[in-house]
Design an enzyme around this catalytic site. Structure first.
Site, PDB file in Angstrom:
ATOM      1  N   LYS A   5       0.502 -27.002 -32.371  1.00  0.00           N
ATOM      2  CA  LYS A   5       1.708 -26.462 -32.998  1.00  0.00           C
ATOM      3  C   LYS A   5       2.149 -27.324 -34.184  1.00  0.00           C
ATOM      4  O   LYS A   5       2.375 -28.522 -34.016  1.00  0.00           O
ATOM      5  CB  LYS A   5       2.832 -26.374 -31.966  1.00  0.00           C
ATOM      6  CG  LYS A   5       2.515 -25.389 -30.848  1.00  0.00           C
ATOM      7  CD  LYS A   5       3.471 -25.519 -29.674  1.00  0.00           C
ATOM      8  CE  LYS A   5       2.984 -24.656 -28.523  1.00  0.00           C
ATOM      9  NZ  LYS A   5       3.702 -24.897 -27.289  1.00  0.00           N
ATOM     10  N   CYS A  44      -0.667 -12.311 -27.620  1.00  0.00           N
ATOM     11  CA  CYS A  44       0.621 -12.469 -26.929  1.00  0.00           C
ATOM     12  C   CYS A  44       1.297 -11.108 -26.781  1.00  0.00           C
ATOM     13  O   CYS A  44       1.717 -10.520 -27.791  1.00  0.00           O
ATOM     14  CB  CYS A  44       1.515 -13.431 -27.705  1.00  0.00           C
ATOM     15  SG  CYS A  44       3.206 -13.460 -27.110  1.00  0.00           S
ATOM     16  N   HIS A  91      -3.704  -5.677 -21.898  1.00  0.00           N
ATOM     17  CA  HIS A  91      -4.265  -6.888 -21.290  1.00  0.00           C
ATOM     18  C   HIS A  91      -4.936  -6.554 -19.957  1.00  0.00           C
ATOM     19  O   HIS A  91      -6.013  -7.068 -19.652  1.00  0.00           O
ATOM     20  CB  HIS A  91      -3.167  -7.933 -21.077  1.00  0.00           C
ATOM     21  CG  HIS A  91      -2.890  -8.748 -22.300  1.00  0.00           C
ATOM     22  ND1 HIS A  91      -3.032 -10.113 -22.337  1.00  0.00           N
ATOM     23  CD2 HIS A  91      -2.501  -8.385 -23.546  1.00  0.00           C
ATOM     24  CE1 HIS A  91      -2.728 -10.564 -23.552  1.00  0.00           C
ATOM     25  NE2 HIS A  91      -2.400  -9.527 -24.301  1.00  0.00           N
TER      26      HIS A  91
END
Length: 219
Positions: free
Chosen positions: A53, A26, A166
């Site tokens: 989650k 992330c 990324h």
């Protein structure tokens, strides 16, 4: 993670999808972690499996998003931009704020990179759009660098660098593409930041970045 005797701040971040107990891919989490590292603020990572989650995480982040950080007793703060701003106020040394007139430098690179990495048509203009943004960033660095705010790293660099990481990994893997040699200032900028201790400690593995982009590329 050292440099202070205060209790470490707790931060929830994306867990790796390829390696147990590792940081995930992330860029917004990494932006906050880079800020903590550069400011020498001790922190404690809480790795969250975003594919499943846990309830404790949804209790503190009802939208299920990372990063979220606990800076005061029982008060969790979401949104990487907000978190970075609070960290700057709470831990002013070293100062990392980017002057407002420079804060958006390079900010369009991500929005041009995404269409290119997802593109199936080599003639659809997405590569050129990305090159145009990288080229203007190269010109900016040539006149104002080596970093966005000149000689010292600042918040704008810590936000952009994870996105460029990324870009480098995903385009290298899915398109066999790399930043051209005609953009030496961009290449040097990436090389310099990617080799910082704070960056190597907080970046995801290339395998995670590749896996993270796979659903978007294959869509």
């Amino acid at each position: 993670m050292s440099g202070s005797t205060t209790n470490p701040v707790e931060i929830c971040v994306k867990a790796s999808i390829t390696t147990p107990n590792k940081l995930g891919d992330c860029p917004f989490c990494q932006k906050v972690l880079l800020t903590l590292e550069e400011k020498k603020v001790p922190y404690e990572l809480k790795l969250v499996d975003l594919t499943n989650k846990p309830q404790w995480f949804l209790n503190i982040s009802p939208e299920g998003k990372v990063p979220v950080i606990k800076l005061e007793e029982d008060k969790w703060v979401p949104d990487s931009d907000v978190i970075v701003q609070i960290l700057e106020e709470k831990y002013p040394e070293p100062p990392l704020a980017t002057p407002p007139e420079k804060a958006s430098v390079g900010s369009k690179i991500l929005s041009t990179f995404i269409p290119f990495v997802k593109s199936k048509d080599p003639n659809d203009g997405t590569e050129q759009a990305l090159l145009n943004e990288l080229s203007s960033f190269n010109d900016y660095l040539k006149d104002n660098g080596p970093f966005i705010n000149g000689e010292k790293i600042s918040a704008a660099d810590l936000a952009l660098a994870p996105k460029l990481y990324h870009l480098e990994i995903s385009l290298g893997h899915y398109k066999n593409w790399s930043v051209p040699d005609t953009l030496p200032y961009v290449k040097n900028y990436m090389k310099t930041i990617f080799s910082l201790d704070s960056f190597t400690k907080t970046c995801a593995t290339p395998e995670d970045v590749i896996a993270g982009w796979r659903p978007k590329v294959m869509a």
